[in-house]
Write an enzyme that holds these catalytic residues in place. Structure first.
Site, PDB file in Angstrom:
ATOM      1  N   HIS A 227       0.815  -1.209   0.000  1.00 36.58           N
ATOM      2  CA  HIS A 227       0.000   0.000   0.000  1.00 36.58           C
ATOM      3  C   HIS A 227       0.854   1.266   0.000  1.00 36.58           C
ATOM      4  O   HIS A 227       0.332   2.374   0.100  1.00 36.58           O
ATOM      5  CB  HIS A 227      -0.896  -0.037   1.256  1.00 36.58           C
ATOM      6  CG  HIS A 227      -2.082   0.848   1.207  1.00 36.58           C
ATOM      7  ND1 HIS A 227      -2.356   1.776   2.194  1.00 36.58           N
ATOM      8  CD2 HIS A 227      -3.090   0.966   0.314  1.00 36.58           C
ATOM      9  CE1 HIS A 227      -3.467   2.413   1.911  1.00 36.58           C
ATOM     10  NE2 HIS A 227      -3.935   1.950   0.779  1.00 36.58           N
ATOM     11  N   LYS A 229       3.266   4.430  -1.080  1.00 41.48           N
ATOM     12  CA  LYS A 229       3.350   5.388  -2.186  1.00 41.48           C
ATOM     13  C   LYS A 229       4.638   6.183  -1.998  1.00 41.48           C
ATOM     14  O   LYS A 229       4.687   7.125  -1.198  1.00 41.48           O
ATOM     15  CB  LYS A 229       2.157   6.335  -2.210  1.00 41.48           C
ATOM     16  CG  LYS A 229       0.810   5.647  -2.444  1.00 41.48           C
ATOM     17  CD  LYS A 229       0.106   5.306  -1.178  1.00 41.48           C
ATOM     18  CE  LYS A 229      -1.276   4.727  -1.451  1.00 41.48           C
ATOM     19  NZ  LYS A 229      -1.902   4.166  -0.268  1.00 41.48           N
ATOM     20  N   ASP A 234      17.273  10.583  -7.499  1.00 37.23           N
ATOM     21  CA  ASP A 234      18.713  10.817  -7.334  1.00 37.23           C
ATOM     22  C   ASP A 234      19.207  10.648  -5.902  1.00 37.23           C
ATOM     23  O   ASP A 234      20.316  11.073  -5.568  1.00 37.23           O
ATOM     24  CB  ASP A 234      19.098  12.212  -7.844  1.00 37.23           C
ATOM     25  CG  ASP A 234      19.037  12.310  -9.368  1.00 37.23           C
ATOM     26  OD1 ASP A 234      19.035  11.251 -10.026  1.00 37.23           O
ATOM     27  OD2 ASP A 234      18.988  13.440  -9.880  1.00 37.23           O
ATOM     28  N   HIS A 403      -8.954  11.302   1.957  1.00 39.95           N
ATOM     29  CA  HIS A 403      -8.107  10.119   1.811  1.00 39.95           C
ATOM     30  C   HIS A 403      -6.797  10.260   2.601  1.00 39.95           C
ATOM     31  O   HIS A 403      -5.942   9.371   2.554  1.00 39.95           O
ATOM     32  CB  HIS A 403      -7.804   9.886   0.326  1.00 39.95           C
ATOM     33  CG  HIS A 403      -7.226   8.552   0.009  1.00 39.95           C
ATOM     34  ND1 HIS A 403      -5.908   8.374  -0.373  1.00 39.95           N
ATOM     35  CD2 HIS A 403      -7.778   7.310   0.016  1.00 39.95           C
ATOM     36  CE1 HIS A 403      -5.675   7.088  -0.595  1.00 39.95           C
ATOM     37  NE2 HIS A 403      -6.788   6.423  -0.374  1.00 39.95           N
ATOM     38  N   LYS A 405      -4.016  10.243   5.528  1.00 42.99           N
ATOM     39  CA  LYS A 405      -3.728   9.316   6.629  1.00 42.99           C
ATOM     40  C   LYS A 405      -2.700   9.994   7.531  1.00 42.99           C
ATOM     41  O   LYS A 405      -1.483   9.854   7.346  1.00 42.99           O
ATOM     42  CB  LYS A 405      -3.171   7.991   6.101  1.00 42.99           C
ATOM     43  CG  LYS A 405      -4.062   7.303   5.042  1.00 42.99           C
ATOM     44  CD  LYS A 405      -3.481   7.484   3.690  1.00 42.99           C
ATOM     45  CE  LYS A 405      -4.063   6.637   2.588  1.00 42.99           C
ATOM     46  NZ  LYS A 405      -5.273   5.963   2.696  1.00 42.99           N
ATOM     47  N   ASP A 410      -0.053  16.450  20.349  1.00 41.26           N
ATOM     48  CA  ASP A 410       0.531  17.544  21.135  1.00 41.26           C
ATOM     49  C   ASP A 410       1.201  18.558  20.211  1.00 41.26           C
ATOM     50  O   ASP A 410       0.638  18.889  19.169  1.00 41.26           O
ATOM     51  CB  ASP A 410       1.478  16.986  22.197  1.00 41.26           C
ATOM     52  CG  ASP A 410       0.721  16.184  23.264  1.00 41.26           C
ATOM     53  OD1 ASP A 410      -0.509  16.335  23.334  1.00 41.26           O
ATOM     54  OD2 ASP A 410       1.350  15.397  23.990  1.00 41.26           O
TER      55      ASP A 410
END
Length: 485
Positions: A227, A229, A234, A403, A405, A410
């Protein structure tokens, strides 16, 4: 007549044989499930499915229930080699790590113990909350690449954005730049009958499917998806977050914008991101990219952010990212702000959130009002009443599909990555999150969260209880499957 009777008897015999075989296999699976000492809630869920629905339960368990933790992502020897490369190329040490609060220092130690994740200082971070901005900058970075490009995505679509990515990668490959692409085999199933990756490979791009699902290993691999991404250019620029490669991340969906979060990193944290990609590449291809040229000298950004990159997956001994989430929620003193498209917490996460909120911590959870999965939305909604009764504030994002996450705790800790707040991300998916220990970055993302609240409706216990009895029943039924969704 006798022939028909014989055929009928043979058919009945075959049916009974198959049915008894499935029952026997179910009994074997039940014994295996109990002997694995899993979470009791998940164990009971599987036992219920196998007992009440033998045939359906057998198929379901075959594809989604088997434990794969005996398999290794990478050999210990290769892992140590990558660790030495990263360690020799970064300048951080215990003596120059910033003086964090005790709770933050404990979290850093936990992250290192769980995955041997290095902590790096003085990194520069840019935040993207819409795909248009992220992909404009990413494509420019790719166009300016001189040595190599490493990409890893759960979903790559054969649409405008996906084809633009393919075009710029093919151009860079023609210039002699090394290009490697890891894509999830199931996430990209819709590309199987097209020449999308074939044309990339023909142009010199090394494109590989992660955990390729083929017979007879179909049942072993279908449930465990990569999952992550990730992009590395470089060895000096890295990307991590929640955005896949698809038009909807740029243009939105039918009910509004696609609100997501991704970050661009410059600094020594990119070397750790590179090592993570190399582990996945080794797992997929058995090729270890261990040349020091993949870990070039990076710029040191004065007073930049401290970053620790953690991964988790079904092959790991520990649920690393979940344990980090549990730790930061349990240690929270003032606030816990969570954004997630799917809210399907396990019992430990539920208790951590309830304890924090009932202790006076400002706990806010933002989830989408419109979801891309009705079943997951129903299951998510089933947890809202319990949260509201424990002083947790719930917000529905109304502007489109949320979408992102992210977790903000704090004034010093922020986590951004691919991990949803659900059991699948905690236990079954290969995930990655950046844990950022920096007050300035925390303040920046807190401002983004508060801005998002303007597009939300806060859920009150009074209005929530007015849902129809049919909605409540549907949510309760969907919740039964949440441990295995």
């Amino acid at each position: 007549m006798n022939l028909l009777l014989s055929i009928s008897n043979a058919g009945e015999w075959i049916y009974n044989f198959i049915y008894l075989t499935i029952i026997l296999l179910n009994i074997i699976f039940i014994i295996l499930i109990i002997s694995e000492n899993r979470n009791p809630v998940k164990t009971i869920a599987w036992l219920s499915v196998l007992t009440l629905l033998p045939i359906v339960g057998f198929v379901f368990y075959l594809f989604f229930g088997r434990d794969q933790r005996s398999q290794r992502m990478i050999s210990r020897r290769s892992k140590r080699k990558l660790e030495r490369l990263v360690n020799n190329s970064i300048s951080v040490s215990d003596s120059n790590i910033p003086n964090f609060k005790d709770a933050t220092q404990q979290l850093i130690i936990l992250g290192n113990k769980l995955t041997r994740a290095f902590v790096t200082i003085n990194n520069k971070i840019d935040i993207f909350t819409c795909g248009k901005d992220k992909y404009y900058i990413l494509f420019n970075d790719i166009k300016n690449a001189k040595s190599f490009i490493h990409l890893q995505y759960y979903i790559i679509e054969n649409d405008n954005l996906g084809n633009e990515l393919k075009r710029v990668l093919i151009q860079k490959a023609s210039e002699g730049v090394e290009v490697r692409v890891l894509y999830d085999d199931v996430g990209c199933w819709n590309l199987r009958e097209k020449d999308f990756f074939d044309s990339m490979i023909s142009a010199g791009i090394d494109a590989k499917p992660f955990f390729k699902v083929t017979f007879p290993q179909l049942a072993n691999k279908l449930n465990y998806r990569n999952h992550r991404k990730v992009a590395i250019i470089d060895g000096t620029i890295g990307y991590v977050g929640g955005m896949n490669v698809a038009d909807r991340y740029v243009t939105g969906d039918k009910w509004g914008e696609w609100r997501d979060t991704h970050i661009r990193i410059e600094g020594e944290a990119v070397k750790e991101l590179q090592a993570i990609f190399m582990v996945d590449w080794n797992f997929t291809t058995k090729e270890l990219l261990s040349d020091s040229s993949y870990f070039p000298k990076t710029e040191n950004f004065s007073n930049g952010a401290t970053i620790q990159l953690l991964t988790s997956g079904p092959l790991d001994e520990h649920k690393s990212i979940f344990l980090m989430f549990s730790k930061i929620i349990s240690n929270a003193k003032e606030r816990v702000f969570i954004q997630t498209p799917y809210f399907l917490p396990n019992s430990a996460a539920i208790n951590a959130l309830k304890i924090a909120a009932l202790s006076g911590v400002d706990v806010r959870i933002m989830i989408p009002y419109h979801s891309d999965s009705k079943l997951l939305q129903k299951a998510s909604n089933s947890y809202i009443t319990e949260m509201l009764k424990s002083n947790v504030k719930i917000y529905f994002y109304n502007k489109g599909f949320l979408h992102a996450k992210t977790i903000l705790v704090d004034d010093e800790i922020t986590s951004i990555g691919s991990t949803n707040f659900d059991s699948r991300s905690f236990e079954q998916n290969f995930e990655i999150n950046a844990f950022i220990y920096d007050k300035e970055f925390n303040s920046r993302y807190a401002a983004i969260f508060m801005q998002d609240l303007k597009e939300c409706r806060r859920v009150s216990i009074k209005s929530w209880n007015r849902r129809s009895i049919f909605s409540k029943i549907a949510e309760s039924v969907a919740r039964l499957f949440s441990p295995i969704l």
